[in-house]
Scaffold this motif. Structure first.
Motif, mmCIF file in Angstrom:
data_model
loop_
_atom_site.group_PDB
_atom_site.id
_atom_site.type_symbol
_atom_site.label_atom_id
_atom_site.label_comp_id
_atom_site.label_asym_id
_atom_site.label_seq_id
_atom_site.Cartn_x
_atom_site.Cartn_y
_atom_site.Cartn_z
ATOM 1 N N GLY A 1 51.562 6.866 56.204
ATOM 2 C CA GLY A 1 51.296 8.221 56.297
ATOM 3 C C GLY A 1 50.023 8.774 55.875
ATOM 4 N N LEU A 2 49.199 9.557 56.416
ATOM 5 C CA LEU A 2 48.197 10.055 55.809
ATOM 6 C C LEU A 2 48.034 11.376 55.385
ATOM 7 C CD1 LEU A 2 45.674 9.155 58.964
ATOM 8 C CD2 LEU A 2 46.270 7.861 56.951
ATOM 9 N N TYR A 3 47.450 11.490 53.964
ATOM 10 C CA TYR A 3 47.654 12.872 53.352
ATOM 11 C C TYR A 3 46.354 13.492 52.891
ATOM 12 C CZ TYR A 3 52.327 10.645 52.932
ATOM 13 O OH TYR A 3 53.539 10.137 53.390
ATOM 14 N N SER A 4 46.020 14.442 53.475
ATOM 15 C CA SER A 4 44.556 15.303 53.238
ATOM 16 C C SER A 4 44.787 16.099 52.051
ATOM 17 C CB SER A 4 44.394 15.902 54.501
ATOM 18 O OG SER A 4 42.941 16.471 54.267
ATOM 19 N N PHE A 5 43.758 16.069 51.322
ATOM 20 C CA PHE A 5 43.597 16.979 49.915
ATOM 21 C C PHE A 5 41.913 17.267 50.121
ATOM 22 C CE2 PHE A 5 47.008 14.285 49.106
ATOM 23 C CZ PHE A 5 48.122 14.923 48.715
ATOM 24 N N GLY A 6 41.651 18.450 50.656
ATOM 25 C CA GLY A 6 40.215 18.703 50.692
ATOM 26 C C GLY A 6 39.662 17.517 51.715
ATOM 27 N N SER A 7 38.724 16.967 51.230
ATOM 28 C CA SER A 7 37.855 16.111 52.045
ATOM 29 C C SER A 7 38.648 14.771 51.628
ATOM 30 C CB SER A 7 36.454 16.146 51.416
ATOM 31 O OG SER A 7 36.359 15.930 50.094
ATOM 32 N N LYS A 8 39.479 14.571 50.598
ATOM 33 C CA LYS A 8 39.950 13.105 50.437
ATOM 34 C C LYS A 8 41.173 13.064 51.367
ATOM 35 C CE LYS A 8 42.208 13.200 46.598
ATOM 36 N NZ LYS A 8 42.792 13.049 45.269
ATOM 37 N N MET A 9 41.312 11.764 51.710
ATOM 38 C CA MET A 9 42.800 11.467 52.454
ATOM 39 C C MET A 9 43.325 10.218 51.675
ATOM 40 S SD MET A 9 43.142 10.980 56.347
ATOM 41 C CE MET A 9 42.758 12.348 56.844
ATOM 42 N N GLU A 10 44.498 10.554 51.370
ATOM 43 C CA GLU A 10 45.354 9.202 50.807
ATOM 44 C C GLU A 10 46.159 8.884 51.766
ATOM 45 O OE1 GLU A 10 47.571 10.596 47.444
ATOM 46 O OE2 GLU A 10 45.680 11.560 46.275
ATOM 47 N N VAL A 11 46.161 7.428 51.718
ATOM 48 C CA VAL A 11 46.996 6.369 52.667
ATOM 49 C C VAL A 11 48.247 5.917 51.856
ATOM 50 C CG1 VAL A 11 46.793 4.616 54.383
ATOM 51 C CG2 VAL A 11 44.859 6.009 53.922
ATOM 52 N N ALA B 1 37.759 11.719 57.225
ATOM 53 C CA ALA B 1 37.781 11.855 55.871
ATOM 54 C C ALA B 1 36.397 11.641 54.970
ATOM 55 C CB ALA B 1 39.047 11.230 55.213
ATOM 56 N N ARG B 2 36.122 12.505 54.187
ATOM 57 C CA ARG B 2 34.964 11.871 53.213
ATOM 58 C C ARG B 2 35.153 10.780 52.302
ATOM 59 N NH1 ARG B 2 32.449 14.581 48.780
ATOM 60 N NH2 ARG B 2 33.791 16.330 48.925
ATOM 61 N N LYS B 3 36.288 10.995 51.856
ATOM 62 C CA LYS B 3 36.738 9.932 50.988
ATOM 63 C C LYS B 3 38.243 9.370 51.205
ATOM 64 C CE LYS B 3 37.268 9.050 45.726
ATOM 65 N NZ LYS B 3 37.038 9.753 44.452
ATOM 66 N N ILE B 4 38.709 8.073 51.168
ATOM 67 C CA ILE B 4 39.840 7.589 51.647
ATOM 68 C C ILE B 4 39.997 6.684 50.297
ATOM 69 C CG2 ILE B 4 40.962 6.158 53.227
ATOM 70 C CD1 ILE B 4 38.387 6.556 55.165
ATOM 71 N N LYS C 1 34.679 21.395 47.744
ATOM 72 C CA LYS C 1 33.597 22.344 48.220
ATOM 73 C C LYS C 1 34.305 23.580 48.725
ATOM 74 C CE LYS C 1 30.458 18.315 49.362
ATOM 75 N NZ LYS C 1 29.755 17.572 50.420
ATOM 76 N N PRO C 2 33.329 24.767 49.110
ATOM 77 C CA PRO C 2 34.106 26.006 49.274
ATOM 78 C C PRO C 2 34.809 25.805 50.707
ATOM 79 C CG PRO C 2 31.813 26.336 48.394
ATOM 80 C CD PRO C 2 32.033 24.891 48.336
ATOM 81 N N ASP C 3 34.241 24.938 51.708
ATOM 82 C CA ASP C 3 34.872 24.953 52.906
ATOM 83 C C ASP C 3 36.044 24.221 53.003
ATOM 84 O OD1 ASP C 3 33.195 22.701 52.607
ATOM 85 O OD2 ASP C 3 33.137 22.094 54.723
ATOM 86 N N ALA D 1 38.087 23.950 50.209
ATOM 87 C CA ALA D 1 39.066 24.675 49.739
ATOM 88 C C ALA D 1 39.828 25.658 50.418
ATOM 89 C CB ALA D 1 38.595 25.591 48.480
ATOM 90 N N LYS D 2 38.858 26.007 51.579
ATOM 91 C CA LYS D 2 39.507 26.838 52.570
ATOM 92 C C LYS D 2 40.683 26.338 53.476
ATOM 93 C CE LYS D 2 38.130 30.643 55.934
ATOM 94 N NZ LYS D 2 39.487 30.325 56.682
ATOM 95 N N VAL D 3 40.110 25.193 53.780
ATOM 96 C CA VAL D 3 40.645 24.422 54.962
ATOM 97 C C VAL D 3 42.131 23.921 54.041
ATOM 98 C CG1 VAL D 3 41.172 22.142 56.065
ATOM 99 C CG2 VAL D 3 38.983 23.689 56.229
ATOM 100 N N TYR D 4 41.967 23.571 52.838
ATOM 101 C CA TYR D 4 43.339 23.161 52.167
ATOM 102 C C TYR D 4 44.085 24.386 51.867
ATOM 103 C CZ TYR D 4 45.814 21.264 48.138
ATOM 104 O OH TYR D 4 47.061 20.928 47.557
ATOM 105 N N ASN D 5 43.603 25.468 51.433
ATOM 106 C CA ASN D 5 44.658 26.489 51.384
ATOM 107 C C ASN D 5 44.989 27.210 52.690
ATOM 108 O OD1 ASN D 5 44.714 27.822 48.402
ATOM 109 N ND2 ASN D 5 42.756 26.813 48.392
#
Length: 274
Positions: A56-66, A94-97, A164-166, A168-172
């Motif tokens: 499973g992939l889990y996105s938190f802002g630009s960070k993605m956890e696997v 993702a910017r960070k994996i 980052k502002p964008d 935070a918007k995507v996440y929320n």
């Protein structure tokens, strides 16, 4: 989107793996049960109709956890490597994996040795084991968040969690779309909003996420009192309370420990670059 039957299969596989390996997997069930159709974030492997592997992939802002798992009877067959290969296009966004592996997972650590990655950080899962409930503190208030609180929640993500502002918007926006905004409480003191806290309830288990206090209000004891109020509120409902913390965050770790939380398990994260 995962079907009800697939969710049951994943839960059954998780229970089998955790019992066999004596570990706790972090599969973020609050997210698993509310996947959208927009992106492919879950990858499953079957053998004769039996689920034997999951990623499973889990996105938190630009960070993605696997995070993932393979049935003990099907290991060393390349199943997880194939799942990981199949998820590569999704990882490119993702910017960070970060690859999430329980600290005590020998099979997980062996698989990490087959790819290029470096240790990044660890995270403790902590459980509240206090014997006496904190008393009601009227100097602090946790109220359910409202629609007009969205800008403050985004601000807290930016200044406290380095979004980052964008991002935070995507996440929320995703939290709103998936129905999680109702789990947020705004922390009020001095007739002002000073922070936020999210409480996710799953049967008798309550997990605390996104706990943040604005920098200008830190050091005044508001964080401690807000956490105590959250614990009091959940424990009175008969809930068992959990939260995560990075051991390097000594200030937060000290706060949680002194509030009655004790380490139950550890997750390790490894940085991966495509």
């Amino acid at each position: 989107m995962l079907t009800i039957e697939q969710l049951k299969e994943i839960k059954k596989l998780q229970q089998t793996v955790e019992q066999y390996d004596s570990i706790d997997l972090k599969l973020n069930w609050d997210m698993l049960e509310n996947r959208s159709d927009e992106d492919q974030t879950d990858f499953l492997s079957y053998d004769s109709g039996r689920l034997v592997g999951f990623l499973g992939l889990y996105s938190f802002g630009s960070k993605m956890e696997v995070c993932g798992m393979v049935h003990p009877d099907y290991r060393r067959k390349g199943i997880f490597s194939r799942l990981f290969h199949n998820c590569q296009p999704a990882l490119e966004k993702a910017r960070k994996i970060l690859l999430n592996v329980p600290a005590d997972s020998q099979s997980g650590k062996q698989w990490l040795g087959s790819i290029a990655c470096t240790y990044e950080e660890s995270e403790y899962m902590m459980k509240w084991e206090g014997n006496i409930l904190p008393e009601l503190d009227e100097s602090i208030r946790l109220r359910p968040s409202r629609e007009e609180d969205i800008e403050m929640k985004m601000k807290l993500d930016i200044v406290c969690f380095e979004f980052k502002p964008d991002e935070a918007k995507v996440y929320n926006d995703r939290l709103e779309r998936d129905g999680f905004q109702q789990e947020f409480f705004m922390i009020e003191a001095e007739d002002k909003i000073v922070g936020k806290i999210r409480i996710h309830r799953e049967k008798e288990r309550s997990e605390i996420y996104g706990f943040a206090i604005l920098p200008e209000f830190q050091g005044k004891g508001y964080g401690r009192r807000a956490l105590q109020e959250a614990v009091r509120m959940e424990a009175q409902r008969g809930q068992t309370v959990y939260l995560d913390v990075q051991p390097e965050n000594e200030k937060a770790l000290s706060l949680y420990t002194s509030t009655g939380f004790k380490k139950e398990s550890q997750q390790d994260y490894y940085l991966y670059s495509i």
